[in-house]
Design an enzyme around this catalytic site. Structure first.
Site, PDB file in Angstrom:
ATOM      1  CB  THR A  12     -29.612 -12.109  -8.978  1.00  0.00           C
ATOM      2  OG1 THR A  12     -28.557 -12.103  -7.923  1.00  0.00           O
ATOM      3  CG2 THR A  12     -30.713 -11.065  -7.771  1.00  0.00           C
ATOM      4  CB  THR A  85     -25.401  -9.119 -12.752  1.00  0.00           C
ATOM      5  OG1 THR A  85     -25.305  -9.105 -11.510  1.00  0.00           O
ATOM      6  CG2 THR A  85     -26.887  -8.783 -13.210  1.00  0.00           C
ATOM      7  CG  ASP A  86     -22.118 -11.162  -9.309  1.00  0.00           C
ATOM      8  OD1 ASP A  86     -22.483  -9.962  -9.239  1.00  0.00           O
ATOM      9  OD2 ASP A  86     -22.193 -11.694  -8.281  1.00  0.00           O
TER      10      ASP A  86
HETATM   11  N1  ASP Z   1     -24.460 -13.506  -7.797  1.00  0.00           N
HETATM   12  C1  ASP Z   1     -25.430 -13.138  -8.732  1.00  0.00           C
HETATM   13  C2  ASP Z   1     -25.102 -13.840  -9.812  1.00  0.00           C
HETATM   14  O1  ASP Z   1     -24.112 -13.411 -10.637  1.00  0.00           O
HETATM   15  C3  ASP Z   1     -25.526 -11.569  -8.771  1.00  0.00           C
HETATM   16  C4  ASP Z   1     -26.534 -11.339  -9.892  1.00  0.00           C
HETATM   17  O2  ASP Z   1     -27.062 -12.099 -10.724  1.00  0.00           O
HETATM   18  O3  ASP Z   1     -26.972  -9.877  -9.874  1.00  0.00           O
HETATM   19  O4  ASP Z   1     -25.388 -15.020 -10.171  1.00  0.00           O
END
Ligand code: ASP
Length: 336
Positions: A12, A85-86
């Protein structure tokens, strides 16, 4: 001036709106342009080994990221990995096994909102991550997020939207970062590594027990996996209300030289399988491993790392129960 390498991998933090939703679009150079002071404070270079929503991150990508760090290890004082983050907790665990006892800091960070948005947390997280990576007291693999420094093997994403997305599970935060200053809760001795590994066996997955789950689910998984992490209930056990079919199925994993490790789906305090008969029986009879205080994410990645080295059961067991980077908290009397 400290020499730091930004390893941008997508997420993200580097996303923008495409025609079908948020997707990683910004490269490492574009990320750095949003935080111009970082390039004034440190000598920064950037590489972009992958550009992924971390939902798409695979074990082979962990090897690629670790490979970038290994390639440039001697040239930089520290490394910042910008990541979605995932699955950041998995990648942080993977780097903790693939690069052990690193005197140079390897810091993962990301954001809940893209760096191009007004109310983003990306800029502060990047500033904090670089500040931590530049500090002489920082070592090993950690996640810096929302001002917290979390050891790589203990992190879990616990919120899908809020800025305080990560928690350190059953282990204190290492430090806090505020206004670019590092306040350490746990001072670290400089480790004697780095020790690199470059192999992983990706045929490991986890299954979450649900009431009434059938042995046939485990049979199907046995066909394609070398190890399975079972997220069981409470302190840990395997149901036998099916006449023992599931317990018998788990014995087959051991007979085929495959590993079953039991962890808990409860977020805190780990497993203690000796407490109830449903736990103790599978420990005694089926040769399963117990995760104790390892997080489920870490248990999966640790088995991938171990199976990349050996298929010898006793050696797998020894390595699984050997703490690495605070993944497993020792407690007198656990392993007698
Ligand atoms: N879907 C994203 C990822 O993990 C979520 C994020 O980065 O917060 O790449």
């Amino acid at each position: 001036m400290k020499k730091l390498l930004l390893i941008a991998t997508g997420g993200t933090i580097a996303s923008d709106h495409g025609t079908t939703g948020l997707t990683p679009m910004l490269d490492a150079g574009a990320l750095l342009k949003h935080v111009p002071k970082i390039s004034e404070m440190y000598q920064v270079d950037a590489v972009q080994p992958v550009n992924l929503d971390s939902t798409n991150m695979r074990p082979c990508d962990w090897l690629t990221i670790a490979g970038s760090i290994r390639k440039y290890y001697s040239a930089y004082d520290g490394f910042v990995v910008a990541h979605g983050t995932d699955t950041m907790a998995y990648t942080a665990s993977a780097l903790s096994y693939l690069i052990q006892l690193s005197p140079k800091p390897i810091v993962l960070t990301g954001a809940q909102k893209s760096i191009v948005t007004e109310d983003t947390d990306a800029r502060i997280n990047l500033y904090d991550a670089f500040a931590y990576a530049a500090d002489p007291g920082s070592h090993g693999v950690s996640i810096v997020f929302d001002g917290r420094v979390i050891t790589g093997t203990r992190a879990r994403k616990v919120r899908t939207k809020s800025r305080n997305a990560f928690e350190s599970v059953d282990f204190p935060n290492l430090a806090m970062v505020r206004d670019g200053r590092i306040f350490r809760y746990i001072p670290m001795a400089r480790p004697e590594g780095p020790f690199f590994s470059d192999a992983i066996d990706a045929s490991v997955a986890s299954v979450k027990l649900t009431p009434g789950i059938g042995a046939n689910v485990f049979t199907a998984l046995r066909m394609s996996l070398n190890a399975l992490v079972v997220e069981s209930f409470g302190v840990g056990g395997v149901p036998n209300s099916d006449g023992g079919a599931l317990v018998e199925e788990i014995k087959k994993w051991r007979e085929e030289n495959k590993i079953v490790a039991v962890t808990t789906q409860v977020p805190y305090e780990g497993s203690d399988m000796g407490v109830y008969e449903v736990g103790r029986r599978v420990l005694d009879e089926c040769g399963v491993l117990e995760s104790y205080t390892m997080t489920p994410e870490t248990a999966v990645v640790k088995l991938m790392w171990i199976l990349g080295k050996t298929r010898d059961y006793d050696e797998i067991k020894r390595l699984f129960y050997t703490p690495v980077a605070n993944d497993l908290l020792m407690h007198t009397g656990y392993y007698e």
